[in-house]
Design an enzyme around this catalytic site. Structure first.
Site, short mmCIF file in Angstrom:
data_model
loop_
_atom_site.label_atom_id
_atom_site.label_comp_id
_atom_site.label_asym_id
_atom_site.label_seq_id
_atom_site.Cartn_x
_atom_site.Cartn_y
_atom_site.Cartn_z
N TYR A 1 -1.88 0.14 10.15
CA TYR A 1 -2.15 -0.45 8.87
C TYR A 1 -0.54 -0.16 8.17
O TYR A 1 -0.09 -1.17 7.32
CB TYR A 1 -3.23 0.04 8.09
CG TYR A 1 -3.40 -0.38 6.70
CD1 TYR A 1 -3.90 -1.66 6.32
CD2 TYR A 1 -3.15 0.71 5.79
CE1 TYR A 1 -3.98 -2.02 5.14
CE2 TYR A 1 -3.22 -0.01 4.27
CZ TYR A 1 -3.78 -1.18 4.01
OH TYR A 1 -3.90 -1.33 2.85
N SER B 1 0.69 -1.33 -0.10
CA SER B 1 0.07 0.03 0.00
C SER B 1 0.97 1.25 -0.01
O SER B 1 1.97 1.24 0.68
CB SER B 1 -1.02 -0.02 1.28
OG SER B 1 -1.46 1.38 1.44
N1 LIG Z 1 -8.77 -0.88 -0.95
C1 LIG Z 1 -7.74 -0.23 -0.78
O1 LIG Z 1 -7.99 0.92 -0.74
C2 LIG Z 1 -6.44 -0.78 -1.00
C3 LIG Z 1 -5.33 0.17 -0.98
C4 LIG Z 1 -3.98 -0.09 -0.90
C5 LIG Z 1 -3.99 -1.53 -0.87
N2 LIG Z 1 -4.81 -2.59 -0.45
C6 LIG Z 1 -4.53 -3.75 -0.42
O2 LIG Z 1 -5.19 -4.52 -0.96
C7 LIG Z 1 -5.31 -5.78 -0.58
C8 LIG Z 1 -7.02 -6.41 -0.93
O3 LIG Z 1 -7.63 -5.46 -0.36
P1 LIG Z 1 -9.40 -5.19 -0.95
O4 LIG Z 1 -9.21 -3.75 -0.86
O5 LIG Z 1 -9.52 -5.87 -1.75
O6 LIG Z 1 -10.23 -5.51 0.62
P2 LIG Z 1 -11.17 -6.53 0.63
O7 LIG Z 1 -12.40 -6.40 -0.39
O8 LIG Z 1 -11.85 -6.18 2.33
O9 LIG Z 1 -10.75 -7.91 0.64
C9 LIG Z 1 -10.17 -8.44 1.44
C10 LIG Z 1 -9.75 -9.84 1.18
O10 LIG Z 1 -8.95 -10.44 2.53
C11 LIG Z 1 -9.60 -11.54 2.95
N3 LIG Z 1 -9.24 -11.82 4.38
C12 LIG Z 1 -9.21 -10.73 5.19
N4 LIG Z 1 -8.58 -11.39 6.53
C13 LIG Z 1 -8.55 -12.75 6.09
C14 LIG Z 1 -7.86 -13.75 7.06
N5 LIG Z 1 -7.72 -13.75 8.26
N6 LIG Z 1 -7.99 -14.90 6.30
C15 LIG Z 1 -8.09 -15.17 5.09
N7 LIG Z 1 -8.51 -14.01 4.29
C16 LIG Z 1 -8.93 -12.98 4.87
C17 LIG Z 1 -11.14 -11.24 2.91
O11 LIG Z 1 -11.78 -12.58 2.95
P3 LIG Z 1 -13.26 -12.47 3.70
O12 LIG Z 1 -13.99 -12.14 2.56
O13 LIG Z 1 -13.30 -14.02 4.03
O14 LIG Z 1 -13.35 -11.46 4.74
C18 LIG Z 1 -11.04 -10.51 1.53
O15 LIG Z 1 -11.29 -11.69 0.63
C19 LIG Z 1 -5.16 -5.76 0.79
O16 LIG Z 1 -3.87 -6.45 1.23
C20 LIG Z 1 -5.09 -4.19 0.90
O17 LIG Z 1 -4.31 -3.79 2.15
C21 LIG Z 1 -6.05 -2.14 -0.65
#
Ligand SMILES: NC(=O)c1ccc[n+]([C@@H]2O[C@H](COP(=O)([O-])OP(=O)(O)OC[C@H]3O[C@@H](n4cnc5c(N)ncnc54)[C@H](OP(=O)(O)O)[C@@H]3O)[C@@H](O)[C@H]2O)c1
Length: 289
Positions: free
Chosen positions: A167, A154
């Site tokens: 975070y 990130s």
């Molecule tokens: N969205 C942003 O603004 C942003 C920006 C920069 C980086 N990122 C990074 O991108 C990545 C994906 O984020 P996203 O935005 O797609 O978030 P999201 O829509 O909330 O998805 C998160 C995913 O992680 C899984 N997860 C969370 N905790 C878990 C655990 N203990 N065991 C197994 N699976 C788990 C969730 O599974 P469940 O469905 O089972 O909960 C879900 O599939 C993350 O690493 C995040 O830090 C996001």
């Protein structure tokens, strides 16, 4: 080429001579879905991990070549579940070529409002789990001639931002881990990539985060843009470190060279950031000096 069945509603599958098997963690989330959809369209074979069987299965059946993909429900905070994931890669997928450490959780809160449990959840999911999973999958990955690990970081891992100290620490740690591992494995064929998006439109961001971004004029990207960047890393020959978004890429460089400039820019925004960060902690509002 892998034969894919496709329905009228599914995108066309691009022919691939040698499809790779990819483990996508957090496949049920916003970015994970977009990565899975793009990779399936390109002919990759996927193992989709998450904690919600229904969402994973809905995703799988929506993909081109759905019968070739598998889902695995596993809580990455649980070491036994991580072992099952590794076993599934070895015994049921016949190996794995690519690991995408995408699963992650976030918190937008002042450190003073963050419990020990929350510290453990964020660091455990975003840092400890990808490190442990990568370690346990390296022997299998090294059996592939086109092996790669992609760690999703990130921008906040590179620009310490008020309200995201925990975070940001987890993503900073993931970057440090990626850099060291890339060098540690530099004389092997295993590529180790790092991809750091800025804000992305997914459910990870709460109303408070979205409100803050609107208020500060921060831009956000679609999950599909992140998926495209991920695909480019996979198609590249060498390990890479990529940041998504302008002017964030510039801010990251300025922060590395002249952190005092960013200190004073963020100091001006601090009252607004505090206001939003305390939205989930109304009882504590006003306690912060
Ligand atoms: N969205 C942003 O603004 C942003 C920006 C920069 C980086 N990122 C990074 O991108 C990545 C994906 O984020 P996203 O935005 O797609 O978030 P999201 O829509 O909330 O998805 C998160 C995913 O992680 C899984 N997860 C969370 N905790 C878990 C655990 N203990 N065991 C197994 N699976 C788990 C969730 O599974 P469940 O469905 O089972 O909960 C879900 O599939 C993350 O690493 C995040 O830090 C996001």
């Amino acid at each position: 080429m892998r034969a894919h069945s496709s329905s009228e509603t599914k995108p066309e599958t691009k022919p691939e001579t040698k499809p790779l098997t990819v483990l996508v963690t957090g496949a049920s989330g916003g970015i994970g879905r977009a990565i899975a959809t793009l990779l399936a369209t390109q002919g990759y074979r996927l193992l989709l991990q998450g904690r919600d069987a229904k969402r994973l299965e809905q995703l799988r059946i929506s993909l081109p070549g759905d019968a070739d993909h598998r889902i695995l429900v596993a809580d990455l905070l649980n070491p036994a579940a991580r072992r099952t994931l590794v076993q599934t890669c070895r015994d049921e997928m016949g190996g794995v070529d690519v690991l995408i450490n995408n699963a992650g959780v976030s918190t937008f809160a002042l450190l003073s409002d963050t419990s020990d449990e929350e510290l453990g959840r964020i660091l455990g999911t975003n840092l400890l789990a990808p490190m442990a999973l990568t370690r346990d999958l390296i022997p299998l990955l090294q059996e592939s001639k086109r092996a790669a690990v992609i760690n999703i970081g990130s921008a906040f891992g590179h620009i310490g931002h008020p309200g995201f100290s925990v975070y940001g620490a987890s993503k900073s740690g993931l970057h440090g881990f990626t850099e060291a591992l890339r060098r540690e494995l530099g004389d092997t064929g295993l590529r180790v990539h790092y991809l750091a998006p800025r804000a992305v439109d997914t459910a990870l961001n709460t109303d408070a985060v979205n409100g803050l971004n609107r208020s500060l004029g921060n831009k956000s990207d679609s999950p599909e843009r992140v998926a495209q960047a991920c695909l480019r890393l996979l198609e590249g020959a060498a390990s890479q470190r990529r940041f998504i978004g302008w002017p964030e890429r510039l801010f990251i460089k300025v922060n590395a060279l002249f952190p005092a400039v960013v200190d004073s820019a963020l100091a001006k925004k601090l009252p607004v950031i505090r206001e939003y960060a305390q939205q989930n902690f109304p009882d504590l509002k006003g306690d912060t000096p």
